[in-house]
Scaffold this motif. Sequence first.
Motif, PDB file in Angstrom:
ATOM      1  N   LEU A 117      -4.690  -5.032  -4.370  1.00  0.00           N
ATOM      2  CA  LEU A 117      -4.773  -3.682  -3.719  1.00  0.00           C
ATOM      3  C   LEU A 117      -3.727  -3.336  -2.621  1.00  0.00           C
ATOM      4  CD1 LEU A 117      -6.139  -0.908  -3.453  1.00  0.00           C
ATOM      5  CD2 LEU A 117      -7.694  -1.967  -1.580  1.00  0.00           C
ATOM      6  N   PRO A 118      -3.550  -4.275  -1.698  1.00  0.00           N
ATOM      7  CA  PRO A 118      -2.578  -3.858  -0.463  1.00  0.00           C
ATOM      8  C   PRO A 118      -1.131  -3.986  -1.258  1.00  0.00           C
ATOM      9  CG  PRO A 118      -3.628  -6.270  -0.317  1.00  0.00           C
ATOM     10  CD  PRO A 118      -4.333  -5.674  -1.442  1.00  0.00           C
ATOM     11  N   GLU A 120      -0.320  -2.834  -4.158  1.00  0.00           N
ATOM     12  CA  GLU A 120      -0.223  -1.452  -4.928  1.00  0.00           C
ATOM     13  C   GLU A 120      -0.123  -0.329  -3.827  1.00  0.00           C
ATOM     14  OE1 GLU A 120      -3.324  -1.586  -7.852  1.00  0.00           O
ATOM     15  OE2 GLU A 120      -2.400  -2.760  -9.109  1.00  0.00           O
ATOM     16  N   LEU A 121      -0.752  -0.517  -2.938  1.00  0.00           N
ATOM     17  CA  LEU A 121      -0.896   0.845  -1.701  1.00  0.00           C
ATOM     18  C   LEU A 121       0.577   0.890  -1.108  1.00  0.00           C
ATOM     19  CD1 LEU A 121      -4.199   0.367  -0.032  1.00  0.00           C
ATOM     20  CD2 LEU A 121      -3.616   1.894  -1.520  1.00  0.00           C
ATOM     21  N   GLU A 122       1.213  -0.447  -0.775  1.00  0.00           N
ATOM     22  CA  GLU A 122       2.451  -0.443  -0.401  1.00  0.00           C
ATOM     23  C   GLU A 122       3.770  -0.147  -1.423  1.00  0.00           C
ATOM     24  OE1 GLU A 122       3.585  -4.194   1.663  1.00  0.00           O
ATOM     25  OE2 GLU A 122       1.786  -4.152   2.774  1.00  0.00           O
TER      26      GLU A 122
END
Lengths: 275, 272
Positions: A117-118, A120-122
């Motif tokens: 997740l982190p 992909e958020l970035e």
Amino acid sequence: MKIASLVPPAPTMTTASAPMAIEALSVEKVYANGTQALRPVNLSIAEGEFITLLGPSGCGKSTLLKMVAGLIEPSDGRLLLWRKPVNKLASTGKHLSYVFQEATLMPWNSVLKNVRLPLELEGVPPREADRRVAAALQRVGLEKFADALPRELSGGMQMRASIARGLVVEPNLLLMDEPFGALDEITRNALDSDLLDLWQRHQWTVMFVTHSIHEAVFLSQRVIVMAARPGRVVADIKIDEPFPRDESFRLSKRFSEYAMHLHHLLVAASQESAS
Amino acid sequence: MSGSVKATPWIANPARQRIIIPLVIAIVLVVAWQLVLTALKVPAYLIPTPVMMFTALIQDWGVLGPALLFTLKITALSFALSVLIGVLVAFIFVQSRLIELAFFPYIVLLQVTPVVAVAPLIIIWVSNTTLAMVLCATLMAVFPIISNTALGLRSVSPGLLAYFKLRRASRLQVLLRLRVPTALPYFFAALRISSGLALIGAVVAEFVAGTGGTNTGLAYQILQAGFQLNIPRMFAALFLISVVGIALFAGMSLLSNKAIGRWHDSESDRGA
């Protein structure tokens, strides 16, 4: 298998030459209703240092950690990360990760997707994300559980997944808010040891919040002792013991002496609050 | 023990039990219905026997079949419209407390005003009868979708929200990756309620519209059969409406299970 024995002992990082990772200058938190959550704190943490904030509920240890993370704003004082204000951390090229008391995983996604997740958020490119997720899962020993859903894992394994999600961004600063507080003692001890192994290999700066004296002594190079009502720092104790530390350290006389010392400090501080 | 190999009989499977047990009850009731009516010699214009009802169903299929299709069409259209409008409104509500504060009372007003009372107006205002009926049924079915979806979109775990904030996720990322998945169980629960309401709305609208000609549904058939004292046909139409309602509920449950069954407590045996 522990490979910790191959790793040289971590140098003590309190020398003047080590760059400062965290500097708190008279940082305090007063809520709108006048409650003083944290009296002004002065604190310097060197790069690569493992420090613990130890204290009872309401001593402001989580508040301090959340201010370092930028989750809440100090009411006064200056808080610098690598000599920049907290919200300018990105400009220093450093990253921080925050591990919550609960695993806070998305129940609808697999362990792999949670850890990813982190990235992909970035907007990290997919192939690099794949590589880093695989590495992070391996570091916490969850590579066989990549496709499991959080509910299918034990509490300890969920916490490992949460830590993997913290590691995948390759942090320089790891903030941990009672991450193993909800786990049984055996699992907690195992995760404490694994965390120390990881720290020695990667030399992150770690700020670890706990209310367990034993956990604080076992893990840290320095223990910041805090007290409640009002929240404040009462002592800064160096745990001058070499790394790697293993289970025999938990049973040593030195360990008991540190624990006893911290215990006395906490008791004295709570009596001071009561009077 | 050798006997323990087949310790779980075929009937012990909970999934099969869920179908078989109600089915047994149904058969018992139908048989009892038939026997009691025959024994008491109740005339067919009061209560028909199941045999008469099914005979009517087959013989009058030429009328009932198209009527069923028409009711299904109204139900499906209004259900689809409800989902579309409901989800849209819920998303708008979640964007701002102020908008929700301003408009929610009127949504409630729509819900608490009986559709039967509003339907005649809609029939007068909207010249296309089909469209008027779809509007009536939508009015009935849209509320659970709005309120449940909005509640779901707001029911995000505070810990996860803090995590997303920490990672500097954009508003859109929080919406798509956190709010929407969190809202899914609420949304599917709403679908189950709303599909049934769309059917009820369709039947009510037909009763009110009551037009003859080609555009007639099952409700109109019930009215007509009532006028003609053709009670077996009335029962047959009623039976078809019930079957549609059960099928809708089962379909939505299946959909919900497929979508969130693996992770959500409500759809998983492990949650029990």
